[in-house]
Design a protein around this motif. Structure first.
Motif, PDB file in Angstrom:
ATOM      1  N   GLU A  27       0.945  -1.471   0.370  1.00  0.00           N
ATOM      2  CA  GLU A  27       0.310   0.284  -0.034  1.00  0.00           C
ATOM      3  C   GLU A  27       0.898   1.271  -0.086  1.00  0.00           C
ATOM      4  O   GLU A  27       0.973   2.741  -0.294  1.00  0.00           O
ATOM      5  N   ALA A  28       2.021   1.307   0.801  1.00  0.00           N
ATOM      6  CA  ALA A  28       2.862   2.134   0.919  1.00  0.00           C
ATOM      7  C   ALA A  28       3.471   2.886  -0.267  1.00  0.00           C
ATOM      8  O   ALA A  28       3.594   3.628  -1.520  1.00  0.00           O
ATOM      9  N   LEU A  29       4.455   1.233  -0.870  1.00  0.00           N
ATOM     10  CA  LEU A  29       4.827   1.702  -1.915  1.00  0.00           C
ATOM     11  C   LEU A  29       4.035   2.225  -3.422  1.00  0.00           C
ATOM     12  O   LEU A  29       4.150   2.813  -4.182  1.00  0.00           O
ATOM     13  N   GLN A  30       3.091   1.957  -3.833  1.00  0.00           N
ATOM     14  CA  GLN A  30       2.016   1.698  -4.553  1.00  0.00           C
ATOM     15  C   GLN A  30       1.301   3.851  -4.232  1.00  0.00           C
ATOM     16  O   GLN A  30       1.577   4.535  -5.200  1.00  0.00           O
ATOM     17  N   GLY A 374      10.424   4.053  17.395  1.00  0.00           N
ATOM     18  CA  GLY A 374      10.303   4.854  16.353  1.00  0.00           C
ATOM     19  C   GLY A 374       8.760   5.682  15.454  1.00  0.00           C
ATOM     20  O   GLY A 374       7.591   5.248  16.368  1.00  0.00           O
ATOM     21  N   PRO A 375       8.919   6.545  15.403  1.00  0.00           N
ATOM     22  CA  PRO A 375       7.918   7.491  14.765  1.00  0.00           C
ATOM     23  C   PRO A 375       7.378   7.848  13.669  1.00  0.00           C
ATOM     24  O   PRO A 375       7.449   6.715  12.728  1.00  0.00           O
ATOM     25  N   PRO A 376       5.836   7.897  13.559  1.00  0.00           N
ATOM     26  CA  PRO A 376       5.083   7.084  12.741  1.00  0.00           C
ATOM     27  C   PRO A 376       5.402   7.271  11.607  1.00  0.00           C
ATOM     28  O   PRO A 376       6.589   8.051  11.114  1.00  0.00           O
ATOM     29  N   GLY A 377       5.219   6.551  10.385  1.00  0.00           N
ATOM     30  CA  GLY A 377       5.116   7.274   9.362  1.00  0.00           C
ATOM     31  C   GLY A 377       6.472   5.962   8.289  1.00  0.00           C
ATOM     32  O   GLY A 377       7.390   6.230   7.513  1.00  0.00           O
ATOM     33  N   VAL A 378       6.257   4.585   9.149  1.00  0.00           N
ATOM     34  CA  VAL A 378       7.790   3.954   9.070  1.00  0.00           C
ATOM     35  C   VAL A 378       7.420   3.296   7.760  1.00  0.00           C
ATOM     36  O   VAL A 378       7.994   3.374   7.177  1.00  0.00           O
ATOM     37  N   CYS A 379       5.509   2.639   7.240  1.00  0.00           N
ATOM     38  CA  CYS A 379       6.159   2.096   5.849  1.00  0.00           C
ATOM     39  C   CYS A 379       6.029   3.480   5.197  1.00  0.00           C
ATOM     40  O   CYS A 379       6.603   2.324   3.208  1.00  0.00           O
ATOM     41  N   ASP A 384      10.315   4.232   0.817  1.00  0.00           N
ATOM     42  CA  ASP A 384      10.607   5.547  -0.526  1.00  0.00           C
ATOM     43  C   ASP A 384      12.239   5.137  -0.661  1.00  0.00           C
ATOM     44  O   ASP A 384      12.627   5.234  -1.814  1.00  0.00           O
ATOM     45  N   LEU A 385      12.925   4.550   0.460  1.00  0.00           N
ATOM     46  CA  LEU A 385      13.688   3.972   0.490  1.00  0.00           C
ATOM     47  C   LEU A 385      13.725   2.656  -0.375  1.00  0.00           C
ATOM     48  O   LEU A 385      15.534   2.352  -1.619  1.00  0.00           O
ATOM     49  N   ILE A 386      12.924   1.871  -0.754  1.00  0.00           N
ATOM     50  CA  ILE A 386      13.352   1.264  -1.402  1.00  0.00           C
ATOM     51  C   ILE A 386      12.791   1.556  -3.101  1.00  0.00           C
ATOM     52  O   ILE A 386      13.292   0.917  -4.413  1.00  0.00           O
ATOM     53  N   LEU A 387      12.334   2.050  -3.492  1.00  0.00           N
ATOM     54  CA  LEU A 387      11.453   3.592  -4.714  1.00  0.00           C
ATOM     55  C   LEU A 387      13.482   3.789  -5.161  1.00  0.00           C
ATOM     56  O   LEU A 387      13.447   4.157  -6.687  1.00  0.00           O
ATOM     57  N   PRO A 395      20.101   1.409  -2.787  1.00  0.00           N
ATOM     58  CA  PRO A 395      19.842   2.717  -1.914  1.00  0.00           C
ATOM     59  C   PRO A 395      20.177   3.935  -1.915  1.00  0.00           C
ATOM     60  O   PRO A 395      21.274   4.202  -1.704  1.00  0.00           O
ATOM     61  N   ALA A 396      19.415   4.256  -1.188  1.00  0.00           N
ATOM     62  CA  ALA A 396      19.390   5.794  -0.264  1.00  0.00           C
ATOM     63  C   ALA A 396      19.233   5.617   1.163  1.00  0.00           C
ATOM     64  O   ALA A 396      18.417   4.765   1.775  1.00  0.00           O
ATOM     65  N   GLY A 397      19.643   6.715   1.364  1.00  0.00           N
ATOM     66  CA  GLY A 397      19.577   7.340   3.084  1.00  0.00           C
ATOM     67  C   GLY A 397      18.006   7.700   4.016  1.00  0.00           C
ATOM     68  O   GLY A 397      17.113   8.113   3.458  1.00  0.00           O
TER      69      GLY A 397
END
Length: 402
Positions: A27-30, A374-379, A384-387, A395-397
């Motif tokens: 869902e996050a990737l999409q 950790g803070p919200p927004g994990v997915c 973002d890292l995967i994309l 990968p980027a930071g």
């Protein structure tokens, strides 16, 4: 014809918890792909939640999970068959990025295959196996690091552990923080299920694997009998996450004479309605804690597997419940193997049912645990890292490499 901005993603995971995490990630990737004007073609080894989220399954893995040496034997051939199916799919259409989620032994083999046959494909390991808790083999840890271009860690301790072995590691936080941002609404859940708002409710989560029906469920049902004898107005709820287990759950309630019912496809509501949950160890412990429901944790495997683990492999983890592991202290009571007796489990559950101070102490521990996830927004961070890896080939930071 594939759209020129279509990118192929392959995800490999197993069991019910992997299917959930895979679905949240899809869902996050999409969502993030739309922001980047990308179209994703996602194929996966996974389960129905991932399919519903938009993945094309090349194999269904939710029904072939196990814990223990002897427990794994019946699943070797089915797992190998699924691996062959996935490899054929990879060879026919190599992905632009591959994501491995937990599911250690099969994903070690999958990661090795990708590195050997498709070395141009970036491999991201998300929710790495918990070697930092119960590593029996440093060699396995090194293999995990070797097959991963980046490891996306959900626990701080996990990130630190893999960093020590030279992994390119980023701590992203735990994805369930996104799924359970606030405590559960008990009244709303009870109204939805038609339950008395003031009656005691205990939710039982004994199994998501067939082996747990055999080794753990009878223990939890006997504990429930003890609770019912001392608390006659109690109602038991048993959410079932795999349809194949529903008949066993219904038979168990009937056989042990318990006042309760099985809840299909709505475990969140069944947990939210509870005063106390009695649950197997695993990801469900975190879900229950994030919903702010008091819980008792238990686990049993084949007695011989347990003896081999304790005496030959020197298994010596301080805790097994993720709730306790995150803060390295006892927040929820754990009863493992020989200590997992109906009497002990029932006593701990009754204490939580009747002692408000014990409930509040546990909830204070839950608050501490949430801060460590950790803070919200994990997915979305993970997506973002995967994309980034998909677009850039590397990968980027993110929150900060460790």
């Amino acid at each position: 014809m594939t759209h020129p901005t279509t990118k192929r993603v392959f995800i490999s995971t197993g069991e019910v918890s992997g299917d959930l995490q895979g679905a949240l990630l899809i869902e996050a990737l999409q969502q993030r792909a739309r922001d980047r004007h990308l179209t994703l073609d996602i194929t996966a080894l996974g389960g129905p939640r991932m399919a519903k989220a938009g993945a094309t399954l090349v194999g269904e893995t939710t029904g072939i999970g196990s814990v223990g040496i002897f427990e794994a034997l019946p699943y070797l051939l089915p797992t190998l068959r699924l691996q062959r199916q996935a490899k054929r799919a990879l060879d026919a259409n190599p992905p632009d990025v591959a994501v491995l989620i937990d599911y250690m032994s099969p994903n070690l083999a999958m990661g090795d295959y990708l590195k050997t046959h498709h070395p141009q494909v970036p491999v991201m390991y998300y929710i790495a196996p918990q070697q930092w808790v119960w590593s029996f083999s440093e060699n396995d840890t090194r293999k995990l690091v070797q097959c991963s271009d980046r490891m996306l860690a959900i626990f701080k301790a996990e990130a630190d552990y893999y960093q020590r072995y030279g992994a390119n590691t980023t701590w992203v936080g735990h994805p369930l923080v996104d799924r359970y941002p606030t405590p559960a609404d008990q009244s709303a859940a009870r109204q939805r299920l038609g339950l008395d708002l003031d009656a005691p409710v205990v939710t039982l989560l004994p199994a998501s694997r067939q082996q747990e029906v055999k080794y753990l469920m009878p223990v939890l049902l006997k504990a429930a009998q003890i609770i019912q004898a001392q608390c006659p107005g109690v109602t038991f709820l048993m959410p079932v996450s795999i349809a194949a287990l529903q008949a066993s759950f219904e038979a168990g309630l009937s056989q042990y004479g318990l006042n309760g019912r099985v809840i299909a496809d709505d475990s969140q509501v069944a947990i939210a309605a509870a005063d106390v949950a009695i649950t197997k160890s695993g990801t469900a412990n975190l879900e229950i804690a994030l919903m702010d429901v008091p819980q008792v944790v238990a686990y049993r495997i084949h007695p011989l597997s347990a003896r081999i683990g304790y005496y030959l492999l020197k298994f010596d983890a301080p805790y097994v419940s993720p709730v306790n592991l995150v803060v390295d202290q006892t927040i929820v009571p754990e009863f493992l193997q020989w200590e997992a007796t109906p009497a002990a489990i029932a006593a701990a559950a009754l204490e939580l049912l009747h002692n408000e101070a014990a409930r509040q102490t546990m909830r204070a521990g839950y608050a501490k645990m949430r801060e460590e996830l950790g803070p919200p927004g994990v997915c979305l961070r993970t997506a973002d890292l995967i994309l980034d890896a998909l677009v850039n080939g590397q990968p980027a930071g993110a929150m900060g490499d460790r």
